[in-house]
Enzyme design. Structure first.
Site, PDB file in Angstrom:
ATOM      1  N   ASN A  88       0.575  -1.647   0.320  1.00 37.84           N
ATOM      2  CA  ASN A  88      -0.708   0.209  -0.114  1.00 37.84           C
ATOM      3  C   ASN A  88       1.295   0.778  -0.168  1.00 37.84           C
ATOM      4  OD1 ASN A  88       0.515  -1.006   2.401  1.00 37.84           O
ATOM      5  ND2 ASN A  88      -1.149  -0.133   3.418  1.00 37.84           N
ATOM      6  N   HIS A 172      -5.032  -9.045   5.699  1.00 42.90           N
ATOM      7  CA  HIS A 172      -5.222  -8.217   6.482  1.00 42.90           C
ATOM      8  C   HIS A 172      -6.905  -8.601   6.698  1.00 42.90           C
ATOM      9  CE1 HIS A 172      -5.735  -3.663   8.882  1.00 42.90           C
ATOM     10  NE2 HIS A 172      -6.746  -4.700   8.858  1.00 42.90           N
ATOM     11  N   ASP A 309       4.392  -5.360  11.751  1.00 42.00           N
ATOM     12  CA  ASP A 309       3.560  -4.381  10.791  1.00 42.00           C
ATOM     13  C   ASP A 309       3.210  -2.926  11.214  1.00 42.00           C
ATOM     14  OD1 ASP A 309       1.354  -3.154   9.736  1.00 42.00           O
ATOM     15  OD2 ASP A 309      -0.362  -3.055  10.977  1.00 42.00           O
TER      16      ASP A 309
END
Length: 448
Positions: A88, A172, A309
């Site tokens: 992303n 996710h 993360d």
């Protein structure tokens, strides 16, 4: 080079010889060659380099948050020698051009890396699978940073394509249909109630609303659905940043692998008065009871992997009101130190930490050259002194974010980090002086 008298995680004390990029010998009584550099470990712990299968280094698109250089420096200073970057970015890593742009920037990395391919309605699966992607994911089943959430039909297609390409799908897992809109409606109507904190230790009472909004049930349900789709397709799936013990159980019971983050392991909703909007992440922090149960599953072997993360944002971005502040916290530099502190406290065994951050990620994601201190493996090595912990302070870390949710927690930080035989980080324990080595990072999925 030769590292002498190093304590390994199983308690043995050995000399470790490095020739070129690989470990050539792990024995007692090795004699230095005349041209060898000798590093006396003097009984300190020699740990295999950690593999962080979940980072967001923000390039291309957001270099004010992090770059491959700053992110990899932070990784090296924390004993992470391999990272896997998520899609992303801007452009997203969903097309050939997006992958190529990121691959060029990744050449600035001090540590080895993998690059995940992403899924959006306009993704280019044929082109992506021709590129040396690490895995497919993080596939978002609910929107997060980057707004890459997809529907069930596209997820099923992505699972099929990944299976045919021999790639693991990392998911996710949150079901937005089960988010509790009432938890944040009052914030939307009353801006005065959502004044931002002035610092990472400031106070923001509504911050807990984010945990109430993105419910535990939303995660558990999405995990069950995602794993069912993958099982029907006979495809491997890995659940990212599992934040609830029920989510871990759902994944493991269905035959999937899962990871847990340090922020879900060491922080809970009880920390939100301190963190304020700096504690907003997806999935959010959970209750203290759930956090404690999650740690139990880490300790007893149920959880497969710990990954960070690492999702840095600037202080200015995180100081915005809750509904405007971005989700995510930095963490690549603090994962291994925080875990080694639990070893020092007797809460985890050193072999368990080795498995969580090195051996098991290497096994699950087909990195046979990494993950253990053994002859023939890459010389990805981390030297630490378990008897010299230090307090985590943002000013001593290297992410471009400039803050940490773990401020004040104690950790056992590296004194030396090596990537395939090259020393990329050292820290003098007496003076605190640090040096960084060259950008030697390579893609762990080389083109054939």
């Amino acid at each position: 080079m030769l590292i002498t008298d190093a304590a390994l995680v199983d308690g043995r004390v050995r000399d470790v010889r490095v020739e070129g990029e690989r470990i050539s010998a792990v024995e007692r009584g090795l004699t230095p060659d005349s041209d060898e550099r000798v590093i006396p470990a003097d009984g300190r712990l020699l740990f295999p380099g950690a593999i962080d299968v979940h980072v967001h280094f923000r390039e291309p698109g957001f270099p004010h948050k992090e770059t491959w250089e700053t992110g990899s420096r932070s990784a090296a200073a924390g004993g992470v020698t391999t990272v896997v970057d998520q899609p992303n970015t801007d452009p997203a890593t969903t097309t050939g051009a997006g992958f190529d742009a990121k691959a060029t920037l990744a050449e600035a990395s001090l540590v080895d890396y993998g690059i995940n391919g992403g899924v959006t309605p306009d993704w280019e699966p044929d082109v992506l699978f021709d590129r040396p992607i690490f895995a497919l994911g993080e596939v978002f089943l609910a929107d997060s940073t980057g707004e890459m959430g997809i529907d069930a039909e596209l997820f099923a297609e992505a699972v099929d394509r990944a299976r045919d390409a021999g790639a693991t799908v990392t998911v996710h897992a949150e079901n937005a249909d089960l988010f509790d809109e009432a938890a944040i409606e009052s914030l939307e109507d009353d801006s005065d109630a959502d004044s931002p904190p002035s610092s990472p230790t400031g106070r923001s009472a509504p911050a807990d609303a984010w945990s109430a909004y993105r419910t535990a049930e939303a995660e558990i349900d999405a995990i069950e659905r995602a794993v069912a789709v993958a099982n029907d397709a006979d495809a491997p799936v890995h659940v990212a940043h599992t934040s609830t013990p029920e989510g871990v159980d759902a994944a493991v019971d269905a035959g999937a692998t899962c990871e847990v983050t340090p922020h879900h392991l060491f922080l809970s909703r009880e920390d939100l008065p301190r963190l304020g909007t700096f504690g907003r992440m997806n999935p959010p922090l959970r209750s203290e009871d759930r956090r404690a149960a999650l740690f139990e599953r880490v300790a007893d072997g149920t959880v497969d992997v710990i990954a960070t993360d690492h999702a840095p944002h600037t202080v200015e971005e995180k100081e915005q009101p809750l509904l405007e502040a971005p989700s995510g916290v930095p963490g690549v530099e603090t994962m291994l130190p925080l875990l080694l502190e639990t070893v020092r406290q007797g809460r985890l065994e050193p072999e368990r930490v080795r498995d969580l951050v090195a051996a098991t990620p290497a096994k699950l994601f087909d990195l046979p050259q990494k993950g253990k201190v053994e002859p023939g493996r890459d010389a990805d090595l981390v030297l630490v002194d378990p008897d010299r912990p230090r307090e985590t302070q943002a000013g001593g870390l290297h992410s471009k974010a400039g803050w940490t949710p773990f401020e004040g927690l104690w950790g056992v930080f590296p004194e030396l980090t090596m990537v395939r035989g090259t020393v990329v980080y050292t820290r003098d324990p007496e003076t605190g002086a640090e040096t960084f080595g060259p950008a030697v990072g390579e893609n762990v999925r080389p083109e054939e």
